[in-house]
Design a protein around this motif. Structure first.
Motif, PDB file in Angstrom:
ATOM      1  N   LEU A  50      -5.932  -0.764  -8.893  1.00  0.00           N
ATOM      2  CA  LEU A  50      -6.803  -0.020  -7.979  1.00  0.00           C
ATOM      3  C   LEU A  50      -6.042   0.496  -6.760  1.00  0.00           C
ATOM      4  O   LEU A  50      -6.179   1.660  -6.380  1.00  0.00           O
ATOM      5  CB  LEU A  50      -7.969  -0.906  -7.539  1.00  0.00           C
ATOM      6  CG  LEU A  50      -8.935  -1.366  -8.637  1.00  0.00           C
ATOM      7  CD1 LEU A  50      -9.958  -2.355  -8.076  1.00  0.00           C
ATOM      8  CD2 LEU A  50      -9.652  -0.188  -9.291  1.00  0.00           C
ATOM      9  N   THR A  51      -5.238  -0.369  -6.140  1.00  0.00           N
ATOM     10  CA  THR A  51      -4.605   0.021  -4.881  1.00  0.00           C
ATOM     11  C   THR A  51      -3.494   1.040  -5.077  1.00  0.00           C
ATOM     12  O   THR A  51      -3.199   1.814  -4.161  1.00  0.00           O
ATOM     13  CB  THR A  51      -4.041  -1.203  -4.140  1.00  0.00           C
ATOM     14  OG1 THR A  51      -3.091  -1.885  -4.981  1.00  0.00           O
ATOM     15  CG2 THR A  51      -5.135  -2.171  -3.741  1.00  0.00           C
ATOM     16  N   ASN A  52      -2.887   1.065  -6.251  1.00  0.00           N
ATOM     17  CA  ASN A  52      -1.820   2.037  -6.491  1.00  0.00           C
ATOM     18  C   ASN A  52      -2.329   3.429  -6.827  1.00  0.00           C
ATOM     19  O   ASN A  52      -1.569   4.394  -6.763  1.00  0.00           O
ATOM     20  CB  ASN A  52      -0.904   1.553  -7.619  1.00  0.00           C
ATOM     21  CG  ASN A  52       0.181   0.617  -7.142  1.00  0.00           C
ATOM     22  OD1 ASN A  52       1.174   1.033  -6.544  1.00  0.00           O
ATOM     23  ND2 ASN A  52      -0.024  -0.675  -7.371  1.00  0.00           N
ATOM     24  N   THR A  53      -3.603   3.550  -7.185  1.00  0.00           N
ATOM     25  CA  THR A  53      -4.078   4.844  -7.678  1.00  0.00           C
ATOM     26  C   THR A  53      -5.209   5.460  -6.859  1.00  0.00           C
ATOM     27  O   THR A  53      -5.521   6.641  -7.055  1.00  0.00           O
ATOM     28  CB  THR A  53      -4.580   4.708  -9.130  1.00  0.00           C
ATOM     29  OG1 THR A  53      -5.613   3.700  -9.188  1.00  0.00           O
ATOM     30  CG2 THR A  53      -3.446   4.323 -10.066  1.00  0.00           C
ATOM     31  N   GLU A  90     -15.403  -3.063  -4.580  1.00  0.00           N
ATOM     32  CA  GLU A  90     -16.212  -2.992  -3.358  1.00  0.00           C
ATOM     33  C   GLU A  90     -15.458  -3.585  -2.176  1.00  0.00           C
ATOM     34  O   GLU A  90     -15.455  -3.026  -1.076  1.00  0.00           O
ATOM     35  CB  GLU A  90     -17.530  -3.730  -3.568  1.00  0.00           C
ATOM     36  CG  GLU A  90     -18.475  -3.030  -4.522  1.00  0.00           C
ATOM     37  CD  GLU A  90     -19.682  -3.879  -4.886  1.00  0.00           C
ATOM     38  OE1 GLU A  90     -20.713  -3.299  -5.284  1.00  0.00           O
ATOM     39  OE2 GLU A  90     -19.592  -5.127  -4.784  1.00  0.00           O
ATOM     40  N   ALA A  91     -14.805  -4.722  -2.401  1.00  0.00           N
ATOM     41  CA  ALA A  91     -14.072  -5.396  -1.324  1.00  0.00           C
ATOM     42  C   ALA A  91     -12.903  -4.558  -0.817  1.00  0.00           C
ATOM     43  O   ALA A  91     -12.521  -4.660   0.358  1.00  0.00           O
ATOM     44  CB  ALA A  91     -13.570  -6.752  -1.804  1.00  0.00           C
ATOM     45  N   LEU A  92     -12.354  -3.713  -1.683  1.00  0.00           N
ATOM     46  CA  LEU A  92     -11.226  -2.865  -1.300  1.00  0.00           C
ATOM     47  C   LEU A  92     -11.658  -1.572  -0.614  1.00  0.00           C
ATOM     48  O   LEU A  92     -10.815  -0.774  -0.214  1.00  0.00           O
ATOM     49  CB  LEU A  92     -10.380  -2.539  -2.539  1.00  0.00           C
ATOM     50  CG  LEU A  92      -9.605  -3.704  -3.162  1.00  0.00           C
ATOM     51  CD1 LEU A  92      -8.983  -3.296  -4.492  1.00  0.00           C
ATOM     52  CD2 LEU A  92      -8.529  -4.210  -2.206  1.00  0.00           C
ATOM     53  N   GLY A  93     -12.955  -1.357  -0.478  1.00  0.00           N
ATOM     54  CA  GLY A  93     -13.430  -0.147   0.190  1.00  0.00           C
ATOM     55  C   GLY A  93     -13.675   1.016  -0.740  1.00  0.00           C
ATOM     56  O   GLY A  93     -13.850   2.155  -0.285  1.00  0.00           O
ATOM     57  N   ALA A 152      -0.505   9.869  -9.308  1.00  0.00           N
ATOM     58  CA  ALA A 152      -1.643   9.550  -8.443  1.00  0.00           C
ATOM     59  C   ALA A 152      -1.248   8.563  -7.351  1.00  0.00           C
ATOM     60  O   ALA A 152      -1.770   8.614  -6.226  1.00  0.00           O
ATOM     61  CB  ALA A 152      -2.789   8.983  -9.272  1.00  0.00           C
ATOM     62  N   SER A 153      -0.318   7.667  -7.662  1.00  0.00           N
ATOM     63  CA  SER A 153       0.094   6.647  -6.684  1.00  0.00           C
ATOM     64  C   SER A 153       0.789   7.264  -5.471  1.00  0.00           C
ATOM     65  O   SER A 153       0.819   6.660  -4.393  1.00  0.00           O
ATOM     66  CB  SER A 153       1.016   5.619  -7.341  1.00  0.00           C
ATOM     67  OG  SER A 153       2.305   6.159  -7.600  1.00  0.00           O
ATOM     68  N   LYS A 154       1.327   8.469  -5.635  1.00  0.00           N
ATOM     69  CA  LYS A 154       2.031   9.120  -4.528  1.00  0.00           C
ATOM     70  C   LYS A 154       1.083   9.588  -3.424  1.00  0.00           C
ATOM     71  O   LYS A 154       1.500   9.744  -2.272  1.00  0.00           O
ATOM     72  CB  LYS A 154       2.840  10.300  -5.062  1.00  0.00           C
ATOM     73  CG  LYS A 154       3.954   9.893  -6.035  1.00  0.00           C
ATOM     74  CD  LYS A 154       4.659  11.102  -6.628  1.00  0.00           C
ATOM     75  CE  LYS A 154       5.716  10.695  -7.632  1.00  0.00           C
ATOM     76  NZ  LYS A 154       6.363  11.878  -8.282  1.00  0.00           N
ATOM     77  N   SER A 155      -0.184   9.791  -3.779  1.00  0.00           N
ATOM     78  CA  SER A 155      -1.146  10.240  -2.768  1.00  0.00           C
ATOM     79  C   SER A 155      -2.245   9.212  -2.500  1.00  0.00           C
ATOM     80  O   SER A 155      -3.094   9.426  -1.630  1.00  0.00           O
ATOM     81  CB  SER A 155      -1.792  11.563  -3.207  1.00  0.00           C
ATOM     82  OG  SER A 155      -2.412  11.427  -4.463  1.00  0.00           O
ATOM     83  N   ALA A 156      -2.240   8.093  -3.228  1.00  0.00           N
ATOM     84  CA  ALA A 156      -3.246   7.047  -3.018  1.00  0.00           C
ATOM     85  C   ALA A 156      -3.058   6.428  -1.637  1.00  0.00           C
ATOM     86  O   ALA A 156      -1.937   6.205  -1.188  1.00  0.00           O
ATOM     87  CB  ALA A 156      -3.130   5.984  -4.098  1.00  0.00           C
ATOM     88  N   LYS A 157      -4.166   6.123  -0.985  1.00  0.00           N
ATOM     89  CA  LYS A 157      -4.098   5.681   0.411  1.00  0.00           C
ATOM     90  C   LYS A 157      -4.530   4.226   0.638  1.00  0.00           C
ATOM     91  O   LYS A 157      -4.465   3.742   1.757  1.00  0.00           O
ATOM     92  CB  LYS A 157      -4.974   6.595   1.283  1.00  0.00           C
ATOM     93  CG  LYS A 157      -4.522   8.044   1.335  1.00  0.00           C
ATOM     94  CD  LYS A 157      -3.181   8.174   2.034  1.00  0.00           C
ATOM     95  CE  LYS A 157      -2.814   9.629   2.315  1.00  0.00           C
ATOM     96  NZ  LYS A 157      -2.642  10.438   1.098  1.00  0.00           N
ATOM     97  N   PRO A 201      -4.193   0.430   1.148  1.00  0.00           N
ATOM     98  CA  PRO A 201      -3.010  -0.329   1.577  1.00  0.00           C
ATOM     99  C   PRO A 201      -2.416  -1.134   0.420  1.00  0.00           C
ATOM    100  O   PRO A 201      -3.141  -1.734  -0.372  1.00  0.00           O
ATOM    101  CB  PRO A 201      -3.563  -1.273   2.657  1.00  0.00           C
ATOM    102  CG  PRO A 201      -4.833  -0.659   3.108  1.00  0.00           C
ATOM    103  CD  PRO A 201      -5.395   0.042   1.912  1.00  0.00           C
ATOM    104  N   ARG A 202      -1.117  -1.116   0.307  1.00  0.00           N
ATOM    105  CA  ARG A 202      -0.430  -1.929  -0.687  1.00  0.00           C
ATOM    106  C   ARG A 202       0.994  -2.151  -0.227  1.00  0.00           C
ATOM    107  O   ARG A 202       1.618  -1.266   0.358  1.00  0.00           O
ATOM    108  CB  ARG A 202      -0.459  -1.270  -2.063  1.00  0.00           C
ATOM    109  CG  ARG A 202       0.232   0.107  -2.130  1.00  0.00           C
ATOM    110  CD  ARG A 202      -0.046   0.775  -3.472  1.00  0.00           C
ATOM    111  NE  ARG A 202       0.745   1.972  -3.682  1.00  0.00           N
ATOM    112  CZ  ARG A 202       0.386   3.197  -3.295  1.00  0.00           C
ATOM    113  NH1 ARG A 202      -0.770   3.380  -2.668  1.00  0.00           N
ATOM    114  NH2 ARG A 202       1.166   4.235  -3.538  1.00  0.00           N
ATOM    115  N   ALA A 203       1.506  -3.314  -0.484  1.00  0.00           N
ATOM    116  CA  ALA A 203       2.894  -3.636  -0.176  1.00  0.00           C
ATOM    117  C   ALA A 203       3.465  -4.392  -1.367  1.00  0.00           C
ATOM    118  O   ALA A 203       4.227  -3.849  -2.162  1.00  0.00           O
ATOM    119  CB  ALA A 203       2.983  -4.452   1.108  1.00  0.00           C
ATOM    120  N   PHE A 204       3.035  -5.638  -1.527  1.00  0.00           N
ATOM    121  CA  PHE A 204       3.479  -6.452  -2.664  1.00  0.00           C
ATOM    122  C   PHE A 204       3.159  -5.778  -3.992  1.00  0.00           C
ATOM    123  O   PHE A 204       3.945  -5.834  -4.941  1.00  0.00           O
ATOM    124  CB  PHE A 204       2.801  -7.823  -2.590  1.00  0.00           C
ATOM    125  CG  PHE A 204       3.125  -8.746  -3.727  1.00  0.00           C
ATOM    126  CD1 PHE A 204       4.308  -9.471  -3.743  1.00  0.00           C
ATOM    127  CD2 PHE A 204       2.240  -8.905  -4.785  1.00  0.00           C
ATOM    128  CE1 PHE A 204       4.602 -10.328  -4.794  1.00  0.00           C
ATOM    129  CE2 PHE A 204       2.522  -9.763  -5.837  1.00  0.00           C
ATOM    130  CZ  PHE A 204       3.708 -10.480  -5.840  1.00  0.00           C
TER     131      PHE A 204
END
Length: 405
Positions: free
Chosen positions: A78-81, A105-108, A226-231, A233-236
């Motif tokens: 989810l967070t990468n895309t 839902e928790a991720l917004g 898609a991951s290049k424009s996904a917003k 937050p992600r780090a790990f």
């Protein structure tokens, strides 16, 4: 000191639909000395497992390996895309589809949950036509991803992912296709590339026969774009640096080295048997298990034969019988663990796992424990499921011709 090995004589039968029993040869592989994860030996190991796992997903694209559970791989997908506020179309087929929605839902994100009403919705697979109808109405393309579960561990339903891809294409919609095959991988046929999946999520503790602790994202070129424009937050969880370092067999953080030893051994076992042979074995065991359930006069949780799972069988208990009480009787008398009913099915069913390193005799012993436990619980059975399963399994075997002197 931990008091885990308290079971009576003989091996404990772990017949839940994951974690599945870990074969001895995988346990031995995991006991190898830990090595420098920046050294040349590790690089060779990394390249080996990264190449091998692609064969399991049936993909030529990158497979990202995380030191995490399947839940971590859900979040990574989810967070990468996606970006905060994005609408995602999710289909309710059981407990784990519901949990993935809760995470979204928790991720917004804004998940829209399709599904059939009530308990009956948990007895069938993904309805691709419902996805197509909804996407056709989304002329503004506000829906950014479709998320479905391939093998729903809570119900014993294996959905048709190729049909979902066709539905998205028929609607002419650009949404990404994200699929959870945590319990399906290496047990049920799965084709990441051929089925046009953009992100496939999986884990180590099911068909791969490993302990929990490794999870995966198989990713398409479209998903990487898609991951290049996904917003979000992600780090790990960020694919970018992991995929880059994986090209030489390494990770940008400390990997779970000894579990990767186990993964290497698991890949040898699965690919050595042959993926198609693995799938056939699981189908054979599942068919025999369902024969047993029907012979008992009980219902299989999945009520659509087209999507019966080869991984597990959900058994509906008769009215007035708590499935968890039956499970407790079986555990205490026969040293066997069965899966509990989850969510809407709590107390109304138990789950028999027949995945991983399982064979005919594994299943026969499991069904014997179930049948004895059901009788001890006072359930009136229509007949012997053990005999029905035995006939099913033996009918698929060919005895050698013996010469008579």
């Amino acid at each position: 000191m931990l008091t885990l090995n308290f079971h009576p004589a003989g091996r404990h039968f772990l017949q839940i639909p994951g974690p599945s029993p870990v074969p001895d040869r995988i346990l031995r592989a995991m006991s190898y000395p830990t090595i420098d994860h920046r050294g040349p030996e590790f690089g060779a190991l990394g390249l080996q497992v990264l190449a091998g796992i692609k064969k399991i997903f049936k993909t030529e694209q990158p497979v990202v390996i995380y030191p995490a559970s399947g839940t971590g791989a859900w979040e990574a997908a989810l967070t990468n895309t996606l970006s905060a506020g994005d609408t995602v179309l999710m289909f309710e087929t059981g407990h784990f589809a519901t949990l993935w929605k809760k995470m979204a839902e928790a991720l917004g994100l804004k998940p829209e949950f399709l599904g059939l009403p009530g308990v009956e919705g948990w007895r069938k697979g993904v309805q691709a036509h419902m996805i197509e109808e909804r996407l056709r109405k989304d002329s503004a393309h506000l829906i950014k991803a479709v998320c479905v579960v391939h093998n729903e561990t809570s119900t014993g339903v294996t959905s048709n992912i190729a049909a979902v891809r066709k539905a998205i294409d028929a609607a002419g919609h650009p949404a990404l296709l994200l699929v959870d095959t945590i319990s399906g991988l290496a047990s049920a046929d799965y084709r990441h590339d051929e089925w046009g999946v953009d992100v496939t999520v999986s884990g180590s503790q099911k068909g791969l026969m490993l302990p929990p602790g490794i999870s995966f994202n198989a990713v398409s070129k479209k998903a990487i774009e898609a991951s290049k424009s996904a917003k979000l937050p992600r780090a790990f969880w960020d694919w970018t640096e992991i995929i880059a370092m994986n090209e030489t067999g390494y990770w940008p953080y400390t990997p779970n080295t000894n579990l990767l030893y186990g993964l290497s051994e698991a890949l040898d076992m699965i690919l050595g048997e042959g993926l198609e042979n693995v799938f056939s074995r699981h189908e054979r065991l599942a068919a025999a298990c369902r024969k047993a359930v029907h012979a008992w006069g009980l219902e299989v949780q999945c009520n659509d034969p087209e999507v019966y799972s080869p991984v597990l069988t959900g058994v509906m208990t008769p009215a007035g019988f708590d499935a968890d009480v039956i499970r407790k009787i079986i555990y205490e008398n026969f040293d066997m663990s069965l899966g509990t009913g989850l969510g809407k099915m709590k107390g109304g069913m138990f789950r028999i796992g027949h995945l991983g390193e399982a064979n005919d005799l594994t299943l026969m012993a499991t069904l014997s424990g179930c049948e004895m436990g059901l009788k001890l619980a006072g359930v009136s059975l229509a007949g012997s499921g053990v005999l029905a399963a035995m006939e099913s399994l033996s009918a698929q075997r060919k005895a050698p011709l013996l010469s008579v002197a």
